[in-house]
Each structure stands twice: as structure tokens, then as C-alpha cells.
Design an enzyme around this catalytic site. Sequence first.
Site, PDB file in Angstrom:
ATOM      1  N   HIS A 306       0.856  -1.189   0.000  1.00  0.00           N
ATOM      2  CA  HIS A 306       0.000   0.000   0.000  1.00  0.00           C
ATOM      3  C   HIS A 306       0.888   1.234   0.000  1.00  0.00           C
ATOM      4  O   HIS A 306       1.955   1.244   0.618  1.00  0.00           O
ATOM      5  CB  HIS A 306      -0.902   0.005   1.250  1.00  0.00           C
ATOM      6  N   ASP A 363      -7.882  -4.138  -0.596  1.00  0.00           N
ATOM      7  CA  ASP A 363      -8.411  -4.329  -1.950  1.00  0.00           C
ATOM      8  C   ASP A 363      -8.370  -5.802  -2.360  1.00  0.00           C
ATOM      9  O   ASP A 363      -9.253  -6.279  -3.067  1.00  0.00           O
ATOM     10  CB  ASP A 363      -7.606  -3.500  -2.960  1.00  0.00           C
TER      11      ASP A 363
END
Length: 427
Positions: A306, A363
Site C-alpha cells: 500500500h 483491496d
Amino acid sequence: MSDTAILEYGGKRYEFPVIKGTEDELAIDINTLRATTGMVTIDPGYKNTGSCESAITFLDGEKGILRYRGYSIEELAEKADFLEVAYLLIFGELPNKEQLAKFHHDIKEESQVDEEMKKILDGFPKAAHPMGVLSSLTSALVAFNPSSVDVSSEKAMYNSIVRILAKFPVLVAWTMRKKKGLPLDYGDDTLGYVENIHKMMFKRPNQEYKKDPIAIDALDKLLILHADHEQNCSTSTVRIVGSSHAGLFASLSAGISALWGPLHGGANQAVLEMLEAIEADGGDTKKYMAKAKDKDDPFRLMGFGHRVYKNFDPRAKIIKKAADDVLGNLGIDDPILDIAKGLEKEALEDPYFVDRKLYPNVDFYSGIIYRALGIPTEMFTVMFALGRLPGWIAQWREMRLRKEPIGRPRQIYIGENLRPFVPLEKR
């Protein structure tokens, strides 16, 4: 420690105040930089630039911390529901029973969408991407609610917030049902907020709706985890559009468009598209893990690591359990989900990924859950928008109440210097 920062340039010395946040974050206040020095800063991507002071969300990527209004994301996901979290983000405190009941009642009272909105929806081809449809429908709400929000009126602000929280889930459900060729559904006022969303999306016209507690709980948690995430691309867009005093609905529509990109809200869709590509190539996860580690290979493993979190994404820890519960409860036989589980296992055990802290992020797991629930891949980013709605509202409201100036970034010009115009016949 000094409470000022010193800049020296061209033989001159300038002082700028240093401000400290409640979590001891430090920032140099350069409000007067251009006026006093004639210079501006250059910071592509705004990686080192704070655009505002905000009391909504605290994020520490190095330590893997995410809090809404001071409450840890772990505790909120375990103990609160999405509507409570929405109230918290927007109004600053968790609601008591009476406040929550009134909030839900007022939302249900505004849940009808003008019938003429169906004509707008009908104008889209079935192949239209759901994010484009949702952005257009949200913007179209302005036509049916033309008066701008009087931000000085607490009642007017509340009514606008309730209105969009009521109508947005209907637009989300209609967008999906249009994609799947199902009749539009207005939902059921006797149900909870998230349960009603689930019913509007999935009820078949020839079947009785049956509540699935595990699916609804997973959806509730996903919406909570996506509800806000500090000054990301779409949130910054909502704030900067709103800073021109554009209305709430128009600002939200702009945020939806910003969220659409594969580097932002579209990441969970990109995860599933990657998994489908791996399956089409034989489903060898070890082959693709090797490709991901090869610097000369253009392949990138979507859903791992991330930009902000340099540790395990705290949201991923929470949603991993929900993903396991959903897959275990539904007993789905899906090679795509088997590939996902294989990649997850290898990434959590492979020193290359562990050392670099390239853990599965939210995600990765959200895409798995949405697929397991029967939500089309193109709808994944729409679900992200549904979760992010209260955060966008909270950020827009905070920006307007703080009377922040219109956003207007500077630039460093690198084009041609002044040159004479050449007539057409001499070019």
C-alpha cells in the site's frame, strides 16, 4: 525544540511556524512563503504537502494505525455498524440510541428517488461501466434538488446529508440491477440500512428475499473499512471541488470520478482481473509470484502492499476473517478464489514479500468477498464509493464549516519564453 523552521536562500533568512497535531504530527506552515520569499514549493503527488487540518481520520502508515474520530478501526469494525460509523464521521461523536433511531428514520423518509431518474438510467447502454453511471446519476440528483446547501443552517446541512445517504444506496442498487438486467427495486423500510442495501441489490423478482447474516455482516464491515481514509485522491477531490462552493451532490460526483481510477478505488477490480488472467494462463501461482519478484518483468502483483501503509494494512487484518467466513459459509467452488488463497498463502510465507512488508491489502480481500457474494467485477469500485460516502460527506462538511479558501495549487512553468507570433503563411 524550536517552534519555527528556518529557510535560508540568497543570503536571506526566513522563519515559518511549526504546528503540531494532536497525534504529535509536525508540519511547517508555509502560508506566507510566496508573499515573503517570492517562491513556491514543488511537490508532485502532494506526498509531503498537507492541504488542510482535519479532525476526522488519523492514519499512521508506518505503524499500521487507522482511527475515525479517535476510535480504532478494529474496535469500530467489531462493535459498531455502518450507520453508527457514518454518524460518527459526519457529526463527530457516536450516536446514542435516540440519535441513531432518528438518523435511520430520517434516512428512510428520504429514500424515494424521483421516477424520472429511471429515464436517465435507461439512457445508458447495458455495457456502460457502473462507475460512469453512478457518477452521472449522482450529479443528476442536483436537478431534482436544485437549491444549494445553506451551510450556516444546521438543519439544512442535516437534511442534505440525510437525503444523499438515503438515495445513494438506491442509485448503487439500480446501477447493478441495470447491469444484470434485473427490475429496479426500492428496498424495504423495515430493514436495517445495510440489510436493505443487500436486499435492493440481490432480491430476485420471482423469489422471496432471504437474509444472509454472514454476507450482510461482511458487507457491513467492508463499508466501515472503506468509510474514510484521510486525504486520498477522491477525498481531496471532494474537498477541492467543494471549496469553490459547489454543492454536496456535485462534489460527491467529482469524488466518484476520482475514485474510478485503477490506482485508487479501481484497485479491487484490478485484483480480480489479475486473478482471471492467472487462471487463463493455467493458474500457476508460483509462476506469477516469481514474475512479481523479477525486476525486469512488467507484471505487478495487484492487491499487495500500500502507498501509505508500510506495515500490514489494519483493514486487511479485519476483512481477512470476514473473507474466510464468507468463503467457508457459502462453500463456493471457484478456481479464481482458489488462486487468490494460493497467492495469499505464498505471499505471507515468502521472505521476499515478508521482508518488504508486501502484505495483502484491503483491496485484495474486498475483491474476493464481492466476487463470493455475486457482485460483478465492474461493480467493485461502486461498492467502494458506497462505503466512502460518509467520509466524503464528513470531509465536505468540515471544509465548508471551516470556511477553507478555494483550492488553487501553484506550478513551476517550464514552457517556452516570450516569442513573436509567426503569420500562417510564414510557418
